[in-house]
Design a protein around this motif. Structure first.
Motif: not given
Length: 303
Positions: A15-20, A38-54
């Protein structure tokens, strides 16, 4: 577990695409963990992943699809190494009177929140046993006392609490710790939608002022991350919820009394209103739910 021992290890967040879920992924990455989203919205997941420092990987996966989860777990183990932390956060909610609710939606809430958590634990347990890791089940104060018009959600959260408690005892000898996170009002799109429902809005209005406060996803994620570092048995968000645990036997009665008082002042059309699935994340899952046909193990889309 401690921050130093976590550095460089692998954490999985559902449930990592948004929120908590997204906020928890960021906090874990800031502690030096490599994160799998892991989540249902691949583009949202990619945006989150792009902001991570690791290092981060993301998989579009339905937690009720065990074959897809197995495929994701296999890729994680082969390319990143076994997971040391798994956060079972994926969840959806639906509001409305049970008698008027669509059966498929009720079942979907139970499947995602309860069966999805069990699937997540099942596929990543070999990795957690290998690393003597930590499994965190995200539950809710909905497990304390069930609110009307939220029957599926409350049942699922009571279920995941019981599931995690049983799993904790089973895995102790394997060196795997299991924690349960109890979240109260959290500032996500799910809560925004819930406040549009007249009955649930009235129920919240009758709670004491401290209990009505909404905490940001970032603040809740910070509490969860500190619990991960300590391998905590229970995490309370907000922390003062720990103080009400001795009163839990009274909560069903208290919630029922408040609910009856709230419902008495509402018009009949408000009582019959069916909101359906709550929040953008829940709608994304509901619209993309998989057909009810089993298939062979697959590797889901990833970034």
């Amino acid at each position: 577990m401690g921050q130093d021992r976590l550095y460089g290890r692998v954490a999985v967040v559902t449930g990592a695409a948004r929120g908590v879920g997204a906020a928890t992924a960021r906090h874990l990455a800031e502690r030096g963990l490599r994160v799998v989203l892991l989540g249902r919205e691949l583009e949202s997941l990619r945006r989150v992943a792009a902001t991570l420092p690791t290092e981060a990987r993301c998989f579009e996966v339905d937690v009720t699809d065990e074959a897809a989860l197995q495929g994701a777990a296999r890729v994680v183990g082969e390319r990143m190494g076994p997971a040391s932390v798994v956060v079972a956060n994926a969840g959806i909610a639906a509001a409305g009177p049970f008698a008027a609710s669509e059966a498929a939606l009720f079942n979907r809430v139970i499947d995602v929140n309860l069966v999805g958590s069990a699937n997540t634990a099942r596929v990543f347990l070999p990795q957690l046993i290998a690393t003597r890791g930590y499994f965190l089940q995200v539950a809710s104060t909905a497990a304390f006392g069930a609110a009307p018009f939220m029957s599926a959600y409350c049942a699922s959260k009571a279920g995941v609490e019981s599931f995690a408690q049983a799993l904790r005892t089973e895995l102790r000898a394997e060196g795997v710790d299991v924690g349960i996170a109890y979240l109260h009002w959290t500032g996500t799109d799910m809560i925004d939608a819930l406040d549009e429902h007249p009955v649930l809005r009235a129920l919240r209005a009758h709670q004491p002022a401290p209990a009505r406060r909404v905490h940001s996803s970032d603040q809740v994620a910070a509490w969860l991350t500190r619990g991960v570092e300590r391998r905590a048995t229970s995490i309370y968000a907000p922390p003062w919820l720990r103080l009400v645990q001795p009163l839990r036997p009274l909560f069903p009665l208290i919630v029922s009394r408040i609910a009856r008082r709230s419902l008495a002042g509402l018009p009949a059309d408000g009582l019959q209103r069916t909101t359906g699935v709550l929040g953008a994340g829940g709608r994304a899952d509901w619209e993309a739910r998989r057909p009810e046909t089993p298939g062979p193990p697959v590797i889901p889309p990833q970034c």
